[in-house]
Every structure is written in C-alpha cells, then in structure tokens.
Design a protein around this motif. Structure first.
Motif, PDB file in Angstrom:
ATOM      1  N   MET A  84       0.846  -1.195   0.000  1.00 45.51           N
ATOM      2  CA  MET A  84       0.000   0.000   0.000  1.00 45.51           C
ATOM      3  C   MET A  84       0.883   1.248   0.000  1.00 45.51           C
ATOM      4  N   LYS A  85       0.593   2.169  -0.891  1.00 42.61           N
ATOM      5  CA  LYS A  85       1.387   3.392  -0.969  1.00 42.61           C
ATOM      6  C   LYS A  85       1.102   4.284   0.233  1.00 42.61           C
ATOM      7  N   GLN A  86       2.158   4.924   0.734  1.00 42.84           N
ATOM      8  CA  GLN A  86       2.041   5.781   1.896  1.00 42.84           C
ATOM      9  C   GLN A  86       1.641   7.199   1.491  1.00 42.84           C
ATOM     10  N   ASP A  87       1.028   7.905   2.434  1.00 43.89           N
ATOM     11  CA  ASP A  87       0.690   9.302   2.224  1.00 43.89           C
ATOM     12  C   ASP A  87       1.976  10.121   2.124  1.00 43.89           C
ATOM     13  N   LEU A  88       1.869  11.339   1.619  1.00 49.22           N
ATOM     14  CA  LEU A  88       3.036  12.198   1.480  1.00 49.22           C
ATOM     15  C   LEU A  88       3.537  12.654   2.849  1.00 49.22           C
ATOM     16  N   THR A  89       4.841  12.702   2.989  1.00 45.87           N
ATOM     17  CA  THR A  89       5.445  13.269   4.186  1.00 45.87           C
ATOM     18  C   THR A  89       5.392  14.788   4.093  1.00 45.87           C
ATOM     19  N   ASP A  90       5.687  15.460   5.205  1.00 46.59           N
ATOM     20  CA  ASP A  90       5.726  16.924   5.185  1.00 46.59           C
ATOM     21  C   ASP A  90       6.744  17.418   4.166  1.00 46.59           C
ATOM     22  N   GLN A  91       7.859  16.722   4.070  1.00 48.23           N
ATOM     23  CA  GLN A  91       8.891  17.121   3.107  1.00 48.23           C
ATOM     24  C   GLN A  91       8.389  16.964   1.676  1.00 48.23           C
ATOM     25  N   GLU A  92       7.653  15.903   1.412  1.00 41.56           N
ATOM     26  CA  GLU A  92       7.118  15.690   0.057  1.00 41.56           C
ATOM     27  C   GLU A  92       6.004  16.680  -0.269  1.00 41.56           C
ATOM     28  N   LEU A  93       5.209  17.055   0.730  1.00 43.22           N
ATOM     29  CA  LEU A  93       4.197  18.090   0.504  1.00 43.22           C
ATOM     30  C   LEU A  93       4.861  19.407   0.119  1.00 43.22           C
ATOM     31  N   ALA A  94       5.944  19.751   0.813  1.00 43.32           N
ATOM     32  CA  ALA A  94       6.673  20.982   0.489  1.00 43.32           C
ATOM     33  C   ALA A  94       7.300  20.881  -0.901  1.00 43.32           C
ATOM     34  N   GLU A  95       7.812  19.698  -1.228  1.00 42.68           N
ATOM     35  CA  GLU A  95       8.392  19.488  -2.561  1.00 42.68           C
ATOM     36  C   GLU A  95       7.328  19.666  -3.643  1.00 42.68           C
ATOM     37  N   LEU A  96       6.156  19.083  -3.410  1.00 38.73           N
ATOM     38  CA  LEU A  96       5.084  19.194  -4.398  1.00 38.73           C
ATOM     39  C   LEU A  96       4.634  20.638  -4.556  1.00 38.73           C
ATOM     40  N   ASP A  97       4.585  21.375  -3.468  1.00 39.92           N
ATOM     41  CA  ASP A  97       4.212  22.788  -3.542  1.00 39.92           C
ATOM     42  C   ASP A  97       5.195  23.546  -4.430  1.00 39.92           C
ATOM     43  N   ASP A  98       6.479  23.266  -4.264  1.00 36.22           N
ATOM     44  CA  ASP A  98       7.508  23.921  -5.091  1.00 36.22           C
ATOM     45  C   ASP A  98       7.392  23.492  -6.553  1.00 36.22           C
ATOM     46  N   LEU A  99       7.115  22.215  -6.772  1.00 38.52           N
ATOM     47  CA  LEU A  99       6.986  21.720  -8.143  1.00 38.52           C
ATOM     48  C   LEU A  99       5.800  22.367  -8.855  1.00 38.52           C
ATOM     49  N   LEU A 100       4.686  22.484  -8.156  1.00 43.21           N
ATOM     50  CA  LEU A 100       3.512  23.112  -8.759  1.00 43.21           C
ATOM     51  C   LEU A 100       3.784  24.577  -9.100  1.00 43.21           C
ATOM     52  N   ALA A 101       4.492  25.252  -8.206  1.00 41.60           N
ATOM     53  CA  ALA A 101       4.818  26.660  -8.444  1.00 41.60           C
ATOM     54  C   ALA A 101       5.713  26.833  -9.660  1.00 41.60           C
ATOM     55  N   ALA A 102       6.398  25.758 -10.053  1.00 43.72           N
ATOM     56  CA  ALA A 102       7.303  25.815 -11.202  1.00 43.72           C
ATOM     57  C   ALA A 102       6.606  25.472 -12.517  1.00 43.72           C
ATOM     58  N   ALA A 103       5.287  25.408 -12.511  1.00 42.44           N
ATOM     59  CA  ALA A 103       4.558  25.140 -13.758  1.00 42.44           C
ATOM     60  C   ALA A 103       4.900  26.215 -14.787  1.00 42.44           C
ATOM     61  N   PRO A 104       5.042  25.820 -16.047  1.00 42.05           N
ATOM     62  CA  PRO A 104       5.447  26.802 -17.063  1.00 42.05           C
ATOM     63  C   PRO A 104       4.439  27.941 -17.225  1.00 42.05           C
ATOM     64  N   ALA A 105       4.962  29.151 -17.387  1.00 46.16           N
ATOM     65  CA  ALA A 105       4.115  30.328 -17.629  1.00 46.16           C
ATOM     66  C   ALA A 105       3.406  30.162 -18.972  1.00 46.16           C
ATOM     67  N   PRO A 106       2.207  30.695 -19.117  1.00 48.94           N
ATOM     68  CA  PRO A 106       1.459  31.554 -18.186  1.00 48.94           C
ATOM     69  C   PRO A 106       0.486  30.770 -17.299  1.00 48.94           C
ATOM     70  N   LEU A 107       0.686  29.468 -17.130  1.00 50.92           N
ATOM     71  CA  LEU A 107      -0.243  28.657 -16.353  1.00 50.92           C
ATOM     72  C   LEU A 107      -0.264  29.110 -14.896  1.00 50.92           C
ATOM     73  N   GLN A 108      -1.423  28.988 -14.270  1.00 50.58           N
ATOM     74  CA  GLN A 108      -1.594  29.340 -12.864  1.00 50.58           C
ATOM     75  C   GLN A 108      -2.025  28.084 -12.106  1.00 50.58           C
ATOM     76  N   PRO A 109      -1.068  27.337 -11.566  1.00 48.16           N
ATOM     77  CA  PRO A 109      -1.392  26.068 -10.905  1.00 48.16           C
ATOM     78  C   PRO A 109      -1.964  26.290  -9.509  1.00 48.16           C
TER      79      PRO A 109
END
Length: 261
Positions: A1-26
């Motif tokens: 069974m896959k585990q939920d995201l850790t706090d570190q992975e949540l922060a990583e995902l937040d950074d990854l989403l913010a890096a979506a190519p312009a002009p997209l607004q993730p």
C-alpha cells in the motif's frame, strides 16, 4: 500500500507546482488538497485523465508540449499518492487530515518579520496577492485559514458540476457548510450563512476544521452509492440469435461462426 506524502514531500510538491510553465496558474498545495477532496466526493467516479489537468492551471489551459517530462512525472506521482491517501482515509476512517494554512503564522517567519519573496513579484501578481488577502480578512477569524483549501474544493465542484446538479437537499446543505468559509457573493449566500451561524456556530478554528472534515466525509457517504454503482451494460444493436446470420458477413449462421461455443 502506498504511503501518504510526508511533510517534506508536501513541500516538494508545492515547489513543483509553483514551477509550472508560464502563463499557467497552478493550484498550490493547500488548494490542491481541497481540490482532490472535491474530486473524491463527486457522484461520478472521475478518471485521472479528467481530474489531473485542472491542477496545473485554474483556467484549465493545457500544459505546453515541451513541458519538462521529469517534472511532470514527479508532480503526478506525488499528486496521485495524496489522492489515494485521501480516498483511503475517507473510505476507511470517515475522515482525513487536511493540508491547511498555519493560522498563527499569518505570513511571518519565526522572528515575526514578514517573509521576503525570493523573486520580485510583478504588479499584477502583487495585486492578486493583496486582493486575496483582503478577501481573507473579510471572513470570520475561524474561516480565514480554511479559505484557500475551500477555494480548491470549489475549483473541483465547478470543474465537475455533478454536486451542483444534485437534487438531494442533504448534498446542498452539506456543501453550504463547506462554502461558508468563502467570501459571500450573493444575498442567498448571505442568508444561508446567517442560518448556519445561528444553527451551527463555529467558536474557533479548531471547530471550523472539525466541521469541514465532517462535511467532506458526509458528502463522500452521500454520493458513494452513485459513485460506485455498477453500470448496466446497454447494447447499441439488438442481440444476435444463434440461428441468425453472423454479423461478420460470412453468410454462415451465428452459431456456426463467431457464436461457436
């Protein structure tokens, strides 16, 4: 069974989403969490190919063809794990731990000084932040940390309007308990909010969070029969009898051709 995201992975995902190519607004990580819950409580079981794209742009514009493949793969893997963890929690526990803003930080760092952005913001971006902050401050104190999460939930509800099309009054009332944490837009909203404040007052943020979780869990239960109903197979053409000509055009009877046992 896959585990939920850790706090570190949540922060990583937040950074990854913010890096979506312009002009997209993730969506950011808080809005994403609300969005995923909004997807999970739909009366229709949505395929990933439908619910994944709106995460990368609030206007649902497609990702550019030259988007970094490794970036996208990592984003989707983390998003998928959070989706599965939320679904498992709602199904097995009747609740979940939402990702919310820290009600006490209010945009300041540990020393109490306001955090400086690493990259200068454009006038448009700064105005958008100021407008969002003003809307948030117009809400009751108990609702302010929940507003971004509920905005993400609302994004799912408007992207897939199955809940809005429901004729079930219980669904409408439960949705109202969630949307009470957004700024009032109409007189009808204002009247509903007044009724909720009278019949179901929220003394503080903890009570607001608990009620939000219960409302989402109740929606999951209210729509689960529709969501997981086995669809009856419908034939587009009449059933072929064993003694009828085979539809393949061979000239043989069906039982002697493709209907052989």
């Amino acid at each position: 069974m896959k585990q939920d995201l850790t706090d570190q992975e949540l922060a990583e995902l937040d950074d990854l989403l913010a890096a979506a190519p312009a002009p997209l607004q993730p969506l950011d990580i808080v809005m994403l969490d609300g969005y995923l819950c909004g997807v999970l409580v739909q009366p229709e079981l949505l395929d990933e190919s439908r619910w994944m794209p709106p995460i990368f742009d609030v206007e649902q514009r497609p990702l550019p063809e030259d988007a970094d493949a490794q970036w996208l793969e990592r984003c989707q893997a983390l998003i998928r794990r959070r989706y599965e963890a939320l679904n498992r929690a709602l199904a097995e526990d009747g609740g979940f731990d939402p990702v919310l803003l820290d009600a006490e930080s209010d945009g300041e760092d540990e020393e109490g000084a306001e955090a400086e952005p690493e990259v200068p913001l454009s006038e448009y971006e700064q105005q958008a932040i100021d407008d969002a902050k003003a809307l948030q401050e117009s809400l009751p104190e108990a609702s302010r940390p929940l507003m971004p999460w509920v905005a993400g939930f609302e994004h799912a509800v408007h992207s897939f309007p199955g809940l809005l099309d429901s004729s079930d009054e219980s669904v409408d009332l439960t949705l109202a308990r969630i949307f009470r944490h957004l700024p009032v837009q109409t007189d009808e909203d204002r009247e509903m909010l007044a009724t909720l404040d009278q019949e179901l007052p929220l003394a503080d943020v903890d009570e607001a969070v608990d009620d939000l979780i219960m409302a989402v869990a109740e929606l999951w239960d209210l729509t689960s029969d529709q969501r997981y109903a086995v669809q009856q197979v419908r034939r587009d053409t009449p059933k072929v009898g064993r003694n009828d000509p085979c539809p393949c055009g061979s000239g043989k009877k069906f039982k002697q051709c493709h209907g052989k046992d």
